[in-house]
Design an enzyme around this catalytic site. Structure first.
Site, PDB file in Angstrom:
ATOM      1  N   GLU A 114     107.031   1.509  35.782  1.00  0.00           N
ATOM      2  CA  GLU A 114     108.250   0.794  35.444  1.00  0.00           C
ATOM      3  C   GLU A 114     109.277   1.773  34.898  1.00  0.00           C
ATOM      4  OE1 GLU A 114     106.946  -3.727  34.452  1.00  0.00           O
ATOM      5  OE2 GLU A 114     106.661  -2.293  32.842  1.00  0.00           O
ATOM      6  N   SER A 126     111.081  12.087  24.267  1.00  0.00           N
ATOM      7  CA  SER A 126     110.332  11.566  23.126  1.00  0.00           C
ATOM      8  C   SER A 126     108.862  11.927  23.270  1.00  0.00           C
ATOM      9  CB  SER A 126     110.487  10.043  23.082  1.00  0.00           C
ATOM     10  OG  SER A 126     109.686   9.503  22.054  1.00  0.00           O
ATOM     11  N   CYS A 153     111.173  -0.899  24.450  1.00  0.00           N
ATOM     12  CA  CYS A 153     110.250   0.198  24.129  1.00  0.00           C
ATOM     13  C   CYS A 153     108.835  -0.301  23.956  1.00  0.00           C
ATOM     14  CB  CYS A 153     110.610   0.837  22.798  1.00  0.00           C
ATOM     15  SG  CYS A 153     112.161   1.626  22.794  1.00  0.00           S
TER      16      CYS A 153
END
Ligand code: SAH
Ligand code: SF4
Length: 345
Positions: free
Chosen positions: A85, A190, A335
Site C-alpha cells: 500500500e 523514518s 500511519c
C-alpha cells in the site's frame, strides 16, 4: 521505471541519443502512463519499450479516497504477486505528499503497527520504491487533482534502513532533477532505529530529513514497543544521533506515538526530555507526537488533554513539540495502518 533498462533498450534498438530525452520528459515531467502516449516515438519503439522497460514496476488494484478527499490509498500489485500500500496525502490545499513503502511487511514487529503484524515477506527494489511516487504523479494527472506532489515520506510499510541500498538508490531517483526532481528537504526517511545506518544516511544524504521512531526513552519500555531496541538500545541510538547531528547540523524529528497509560505519563515526558538533552542543540530536536491510530493491537490512544499536557512538558524543557494531524483514518490509510491486504479491518 528502471531508467538504465530503458536507455539500454533504446540503444539496442539503434535509436539516437535524443530518444531517451523524449522518454524521460514524457515519463517524469508529464507523467505519461503508457508509451503509446509518447507520440514522437516511432510505433515499434513504443512497443519494444513497453515490453522491455515498462514505465511502472507495479500496478493499481484499488484506490480508496477518504471522505474529505485529503487521503488516497492505493493497493498495488507487484510483479511477483505480492501487494503493498502507498498513500497520497494533502496536508495543505495545493501540496501533496506521497507516503511510500519500502518492504512487503516488516520484521521489526512494533507492538502497535499493522504492518508489523504481517512479518517480513520481502524488501522492495529501488524501482518499486520510487515508482510509488511516479504512480501518484500519474494518478494526480488522470484524476485532474490540483497542486503538485512535491513531498515524499518513507513512512509506509517496512523499515527503510533494513533495505538501505534499495532505499538509497530510490532516493537518488527521487532527487535527480532529470527524474522525479524533488528537493532533498522535501523528502523524509523514518526509521525505527538501525543505529549504524543513521550515521551512513547522514553521510550519504545530509540534506534529506531524518525521522526516528522513538516512542519511549526507557529501554525496557522501548523494547516492548519496538523489539529492535534490543539490538540498538537507546545508548547506541544516542551515539549514532550525536554523530549525525554533529556531521549534518540538520534537524532530527522524533516520532512518539502516545499510548494511554504506557508512555504518556509525566515521568515519561521527563525521561524523554532528559534523553534528548544529551544529544545536541535543542533547536535541532523536534518531537512529533503521534495520535495512535487503531490497529488490531492491545493499545489505546492517549486522551487529547493528556497529549497536550505531554506536549507542554516537552516544550517547557526547551524542545519543539507538535502533535501530528492524522489524515486518512477512515480508509485505514493513516500511519501504522497499512497492511497491503484486500481487507485491512
Ligand atoms: N518503519 C519505519 C517507517 C514506517 S512506520 C518506522 O517505524 O519509523 C511510520 C510511522 O508510523 C512511524 O513513526 C511509526 O511509529 C508510526 N506508526 C506505526 N503504527 C502506528 C499506529 N498504529 N498509529 C500511529 N502511528 C503509527
Ligand atoms: Fe516496521 Fe515501522 Fe511498523 Fe515498526 S512501525 S513494525 S518498524 S513499519
Amino acid at each position: 521505471m528502471d531508467a538504465e533498462r530503458a536507455r539500454a533498450a533504446l540503444k539496442d534498438l539503434g535509436q539516437p541519443g535524443y530518444r531517451w530525452e523524449q522518454v524521460r520528459a514524457a515519463v517524469y515531467a508529464q507523467a505519461a502512463s503508457s508509451y503509446d502516449e509518447i507520440s514522437v516515438l516511432p510505433a515499434e519503439v513504443r512497443r519494444a519499450l513497453g515490453e522491455r522497460a515498462p514505465i511502472l514496476s507495479l500496478s493499481r488494484r484499488r484506490v480508496s479516497v477518504s471522505g474529505d478527499g485529503r487521503a488516497h490509498k492505493a493497493l498495488l500489485d507487484l510483479r511477483d504477486g505480492k501487494t503493498i500500500e502507498t498513500v497520497l496525502l494533502r496536508p495543505s490545499p495545493t501540496r501533496w505528499t506521497a507516503c511510500v513503502s519500502t518492504q512487503v511487511g516488516c520484521a521489526v514487529a512494533c507492538s502497535f503497527c499493522a504492518t508489523g503484524l504481517l512479518g517480513l515477506k520481502r524488501s522492495l527494489t529501488a524501482e518499486e520504491i520510487a515508482d510509488q511516487a511516479l504512480f501518484w504523479r500519474q494518478y494526480m494527472r488522470a484524476e485532474a487533482l490540483e497542486g503538485r506532489l512535491d513531498n515524499v515520506v518513507y513512512m509506509g510499510m517496512g523499515e527503510p534502513f533494513a533495505c538501505y541500498d534499495a532505499v538509497a538508490e530510490s532516493l537518488r531517483a527521487l532527487l535527480d532533477q532529470k527524474r522525479l526532481g524533488l528537493g532533498a528537504r522535501h523528502v523524509s526517511v523514518s526509521t525505527s532505529g538501525v543505529a549504524p545506518k543513521i550515521v551512513q544516511f547522514g553521510r550519504d544524504f545530509p540534506q534529506v530529513n531524518l525521522a526516528l521512531s522513538l516512542h519511549a526513552a526507557d529501554d525496557d519500555l522501548r523494547t516492548r514497543l519496538v523489539p529492535m531496541n534490543k539490538a540498538y538500545p537507546l545508548a547506541k541510538l544516542a551515539e549514532a544521533l550525536k554523530i549525525y547531528l554533529r556531521e549534518t547540523n540538520r534537524k532530527v524529528f522524533f516520532e512518539y506515538i502516545l499510548l494511554r497509560g504506557e508512555n504518556d505519563r509525566d515521568e515519561d515526558a521527563a525521561a524523554l526530555a532528559r534523553w534528548l538533552s544529551g544529544l545536541g542543540p535543542a533547536a535541532l530536536l523536534h518531537v512529533n507526537l503521534i495520535v495512535f491510530n487503531q490497529t488490531d493491537t492491545a493499545h489505546s490512544p492517549t486522551a487529547e488533554t493528556d497529549a497536550r499536557r505531554f506536549q507542554e512538558k516537552i516544550m517547557a524543557a526547551g524542545f519543539k513539540a507538535t502533535i501530528r494531524q492524522n489524515l486518512g483514518r477512515d480508509i485505514d490509510g493513516a500511519c501504522g495502518q497499512l497492511a497491503g491486504r484486500e481487507e485491512t479491518r
